[in-house]
Structure formats: C-alpha cells, structure tokens
Enzyme design. Sequence first.
Site, PDB file in Angstrom:
ATOM      1  N   GLU A  85       0.827  -1.211   0.000  1.00 46.31           N
ATOM      2  CA  GLU A  85       0.000   0.000   0.000  1.00 46.31           C
ATOM      3  C   GLU A  85       0.857   1.255   0.000  1.00 46.31           C
ATOM      4  O   GLU A  85       0.566   2.230  -0.684  1.00 46.31           O
ATOM      5  CB  GLU A  85      -0.933   0.008   1.229  1.00 46.31           C
ATOM      6  CG  GLU A  85      -1.958   1.152   1.234  1.00 46.31           C
ATOM      7  CD  GLU A  85      -1.511   2.421   1.930  1.00 46.31           C
ATOM      8  OE1 GLU A  85      -2.255   3.408   1.889  1.00 46.31           O
ATOM      9  OE2 GLU A  85      -0.401   2.459   2.511  1.00 46.31           O
ATOM     10  N   ASP A  95      -7.797   1.816   7.699  1.00 47.50           N
ATOM     11  CA  ASP A  95      -6.434   2.341   7.773  1.00 47.50           C
ATOM     12  C   ASP A  95      -6.390   3.359   8.900  1.00 47.50           C
ATOM     13  O   ASP A  95      -7.418   3.651   9.508  1.00 47.50           O
ATOM     14  CB  ASP A  95      -6.039   2.985   6.429  1.00 47.50           C
ATOM     15  CG  ASP A  95      -4.523   2.995   6.185  1.00 47.50           C
ATOM     16  OD1 ASP A  95      -3.750   2.996   7.176  1.00 47.50           O
ATOM     17  OD2 ASP A  95      -4.115   3.017   5.011  1.00 47.50           O
ATOM     18  N   HIS A 106       3.645   7.610  10.246  1.00 45.56           N
ATOM     19  CA  HIS A 106       4.928   7.438   9.548  1.00 45.56           C
ATOM     20  C   HIS A 106       6.125   7.802  10.425  1.00 45.56           C
ATOM     21  O   HIS A 106       7.187   8.166   9.922  1.00 45.56           O
ATOM     22  CB  HIS A 106       4.966   8.192   8.208  1.00 45.56           C
ATOM     23  CG  HIS A 106       4.124   7.512   7.159  1.00 45.56           C
ATOM     24  ND1 HIS A 106       4.192   7.798   5.825  1.00 45.56           N
ATOM     25  CD2 HIS A 106       3.196   6.533   7.275  1.00 45.56           C
ATOM     26  CE1 HIS A 106       3.338   7.029   5.166  1.00 45.56           C
ATOM     27  NE2 HIS A 106       2.714   6.256   6.029  1.00 45.56           N
TER      28      HIS A 106
HETATM   29 ZN    ZN Z   1      -1.721   3.212   5.886  1.00 43.96          ZN
HETATM   30 CO    CO Z   2       1.067   4.922   5.604  1.00 39.16          CO
END
Ligand code: ZN
Ligand code: CO
Length: 330
Positions: A193, A216, A302
């Site tokens: 992804e 997500d 992230h």
């Molecule tokens: Zn993601």
């Molecule tokens: Co991501």
Amino acid sequence: MKDLIKKVTEAFGPSGAEDSVREVIRKEVEPYVDEISVDALGNLIALKKGKGGKKVLLDAHMDEIGLMVTHIDDKGFVRFGNIGGVVPIVALGQRVYFENGTMGVIGSERLDDPKDLKLEKLFIDIGAKNKEEAAKKVNVGDSCAFFQPFADLGDRVVAKAMDARVACAVIIEVLRRLENSPHDVYAVFAAQEEVGLRGARAAAYGITPDVGIAFDVTRTGDTPKARPMEVSLGGGAAIKVKDSSVITHPGLRNYMVKIAKEKGIKYQMEVLEAGGTDTSAIQLTKAGIPAGCISIPCRYIHSPCEMVDMEDVEACVLLAKALCESPLEF
Ligand code: ZN
Ligand code: CO
C-alpha cells in the site's frame, strides 16, 4: 486486543517484503475463516462464508514504510532509498532492523543548515568496519524497518507500523467475533500500500466484491499547533468522506453513519487533506465498486511511535462487525 496489536506491529514487513508479517497474521486469522490463500502480489486473502448474502471486502494493508539499500560505501556505510513516505527529520537518529536481524542506526552527513536534511544526506551505520564486513550482513535491495517495541500507555498504545497493522488487528478481531453474517466476508491483508495501493488493486479485482470497506489509520488535529483537522484521538471510529485518493461512496458512507447511530457506536467524520488509502484502489476496480473506509485515528503517522486510542480501536471493531451483520442495502 493489545497483545494482538503488539504482535502484528512488531512483525517485520516493509512493502514488498511482507513474508514475516503475513505469517503472523495468517496464524491469527486461520481459526476463524473457511478459506485462506496468498495471491501473486503477496496479499493474504481469507474468506469467512456467509449465507448467500453479498460479497463484502474488508481490506487493511499489512506493509509498513521502510528503507531499501541502494549502495554500500567503502567504509561500510549503507546508503538507502525510501519505501513509502519516510520523513528525513523523523528518520534521523532512529534504529532500523533488517529481516535477518541486522540492526543499524541512521546518521547524517554534516549539515550547514538543518533545511539541508534530505534522505540523500542520511546513511545507515550497521557497525561494520568496511564495505566487505557490511556486505556480509546486508545486500543491495534488502529492506529494513524502524525498530521500536510496542508500548502500553494505558488507554493509548504506541508502536511502529500502527499504519496499518492496527487496522489488520481490527479486521482479525471482527473475524473472531463475527458469527452470523449473511455475507461472504473476504478479509484482505494487502501488500504494497505504502508504495501506491498496489496489493489492494489486484486483490479487489480478483474478488470483485459487491461492497468494499478499507481500514487504515488517519491523522488527527488534536496535538499542539497541529494542522487543523476535526478528527481527534478518542473521538471514535472515523468514517471517511474524502482523502487525496478517494471520495467515498455517499450511500455507503451515510449507511455507516446510520448503523453507528443505531448501535450507539462513537464515530466522527473524516476529511483527510493529504494521503491516500486502499479505498480508491477498491473503488476503481473493473466498472467500479461502492467503497468506503473506516479509519483509526492515529498521531505521529509514519514515525516509529504511532499512537492510537484503544476505545477508538474498539469502536472500529464494533462498527465493522455491525456492518457485516447488517443487510448492507444503501
Ligand atoms: Zn496506511
Ligand atoms: Co502509511
């Protein structure tokens, strides 16, 4: 649930190197499904059969962001490229690990101005004295992930790869609790992804569901001087309206709101201004699939320290389960 989140987030699996995490998820999922398979892209696809209802796809990506070795210099320093959205200022000073257990730390060349901090200025130091020694441990094309153990802060938990392993955990939990779904529920633990929604695209095409729901993480606007966003940690399951890759199916979105209201599940509406999700890959399959997305609010996405709230996680499980048990007529 915390144990499950710990297990799946601590597994290794940058995009394209999902073997380890896939095996961890397979073990968790196997007892609750009727069929399980792996496709050519490395997606793990599990089917829990219903009673002649619709084909429902639940998707969460199992890959994580990471770094890939591009070059090893004469002194044994490892240069790398990014796998997905790696931010230099976040990467600097972090530990990374390779699938073979090799650990490294991310250092930087001398910078005259902090603004010069780019990925090209960074390197991985794996403790090798020279190129030869380094080459015994890592090769060009090997990938590594951030190294950070799971931490339990009480109502909230922190780990690397919450994006989107916490969503994988949500789907696993739904499969575990789901007993009377009329629908054939296809759970897709998607590969790649973070490099462009690749796994979900192939999986959705193969399944061609009647309804697709992606899961997500999404960012929040509730930290000091954050970019404004309505979603907050602890605010409930986030029902996506839009992100930079998709505008969700209005009928399905409103149906999600209706079900959440009926069942008394805490929810919030999500408009994510940057960042895409597998939702769009599912939506654009063949002649188009009605697709929606349930997001788990997450801070510090992230980074190696992504934080979620356990009540939000539970709200996402409840909403997903309620949807699978509902007629899905919208
Ligand atoms: Zn993601
Ligand atoms: Co991501």
